[in-house]
Design a protein around this motif. Structure first.
Motif, PDB file in Angstrom:
ATOM      1  N   ALA A  97     -33.871  44.877  43.982  1.00  0.00           N
ATOM      2  CA  ALA A  97     -32.980  45.383  42.981  1.00  0.00           C
ATOM      3  C   ALA A  97     -32.229  44.163  42.243  1.00  0.00           C
ATOM      4  O   ALA A  97     -31.842  44.368  41.018  1.00  0.00           O
ATOM      5  N   SER A  98     -32.090  42.997  42.817  1.00  0.00           N
ATOM      6  CA  SER A  98     -31.665  41.735  41.967  1.00  0.00           C
ATOM      7  C   SER A  98     -32.739  41.505  40.910  1.00  0.00           C
ATOM      8  O   SER A  98     -32.200  41.113  39.943  1.00  0.00           O
ATOM      9  N   GLU A 117     -32.489  44.066  38.142  1.00  0.00           N
ATOM     10  CA  GLU A 117     -30.981  43.774  37.564  1.00  0.00           C
ATOM     11  C   GLU A 117     -31.250  42.631  36.505  1.00  0.00           C
ATOM     12  O   GLU A 117     -30.683  42.849  35.109  1.00  0.00           O
ATOM     13  N   ARG A 124     -33.127  43.855  33.534  1.00  0.00           N
ATOM     14  CA  ARG A 124     -32.336  44.749  32.688  1.00  0.00           C
ATOM     15  C   ARG A 124     -31.349  43.874  31.969  1.00  0.00           C
ATOM     16  O   ARG A 124     -31.151  44.299  30.653  1.00  0.00           O
ATOM     17  N   ASP A 128     -38.705  50.512  36.892  1.00  0.00           N
ATOM     18  CA  ASP A 128     -38.754  50.309  38.449  1.00  0.00           C
ATOM     19  C   ASP A 128     -40.046  51.019  38.876  1.00  0.00           C
ATOM     20  O   ASP A 128     -39.892  51.426  40.084  1.00  0.00           O
ATOM     21  N   TYR A 178     -25.598  36.246  36.315  1.00  0.00           N
ATOM     22  CA  TYR A 178     -25.568  36.927  37.319  1.00  0.00           C
ATOM     23  C   TYR A 178     -26.093  36.036  38.567  1.00  0.00           C
ATOM     24  O   TYR A 178     -25.704  36.287  39.807  1.00  0.00           O
TER      25      TYR A 178
END
Length: 216
Positions: free
Chosen positions: A53-54, A57, A60, A73, A205
């Motif tokens: 997920a990290s 992101e 993205r 994904d 991030y």
């Protein structure tokens, strides 16, 4: 539609990844480039066990400003080992009219005989072998596994390998940004700046999430 495919762990994604995608898009007149983070990479352990997920992101955030760049994904949704041949088969099934260009580093192309069902890959897509600092091949033909070399012929005028399926293998030279994900992780761990090595949104991030502070 001409679609570029750029896979990787993207741990983290950085400016060299983006430049490779842009050069491939420009040179081969691609309509889009799809970035596909590997969920469970078969060839390398996940350094620091950073979550999918990290990594997703960060990709993205990195591609948000380019309308020709997309992120998928699909490897996490599919589950299991993230084999390239399975991803290419899925893309081929979902978009049968697309011409696929699979963008890989020259080091990966050199090792393609170790990939799962590697012979099938050449029948599913064109391959773009990217030569970067520390990642080069003497010639495309010499890098081919002996077992399948008879399926190709070299087009000297176009500087490419033509496969019996109609697909081609190209060499993309001149991507000179000497940046690596491991270098970025080490810099963060040492408390040093990573500015200008990756998009600003990705840098923020990493800082906000406290990523790579204990990277080794």
């Amino acid at each position: 539609m001409k679609t570029g495919i750029l896979g990787g762990t993207f741990n983290p994604i950085h400016n060299a990844h983006l430049r490779i995608a842009e050069e491939a898009r420009d040179l081969f007149q691609l309509d889009r480039v799809v970035f596909i983070p590997a969920a469970t990479p078969p060839h390398k352990p996940q350094v620091g066990e950073l979550s999918f997920a990290s990594r997703l992101e960060m990709v993205r955030l990195a591609v948000a400003g380019n309308p020709a760049f997309e992120v998928s994904d699909m490897e996490a949704v599919r589950g299991g080992r993230s084999y390239s041949v399975d991803t290419l088969r899925q893309l081929h099934a979902e978009h049968p009219e697309d011409e696929l260009f699979f963008i890989v580093g020259a080091d990966s192309f050199n090792d393609i005989s170790t990939w799962h069902q590697y012979q099938a890959i050449f029948g599913l897509c064109n391959i773009v072998s990217v030569q970067r600092p520390g990642s080069t091949i003497a010639s495309l033909a010499q890098a081919l596994p002996v077992a399948i070399s008879g399926e190709f012929c070299y087009d000297s005028a176009a500087k490419r390998l033509n496969h019996s399926s109609g697909h081609c293998v190209y060499a993309l030279d001149g991507v000179l940004l000497d940046i690596s994900s491991s270098q970025i992780r080490q810099l963060v761990s040492a408390g040093r700046s990573i500015r200008y090595l990756l998009p600003e949104a990705v840098e923020h991030y990493i800082k906000e999430q406290g990523l790579y502070v204990d990277a080794r």
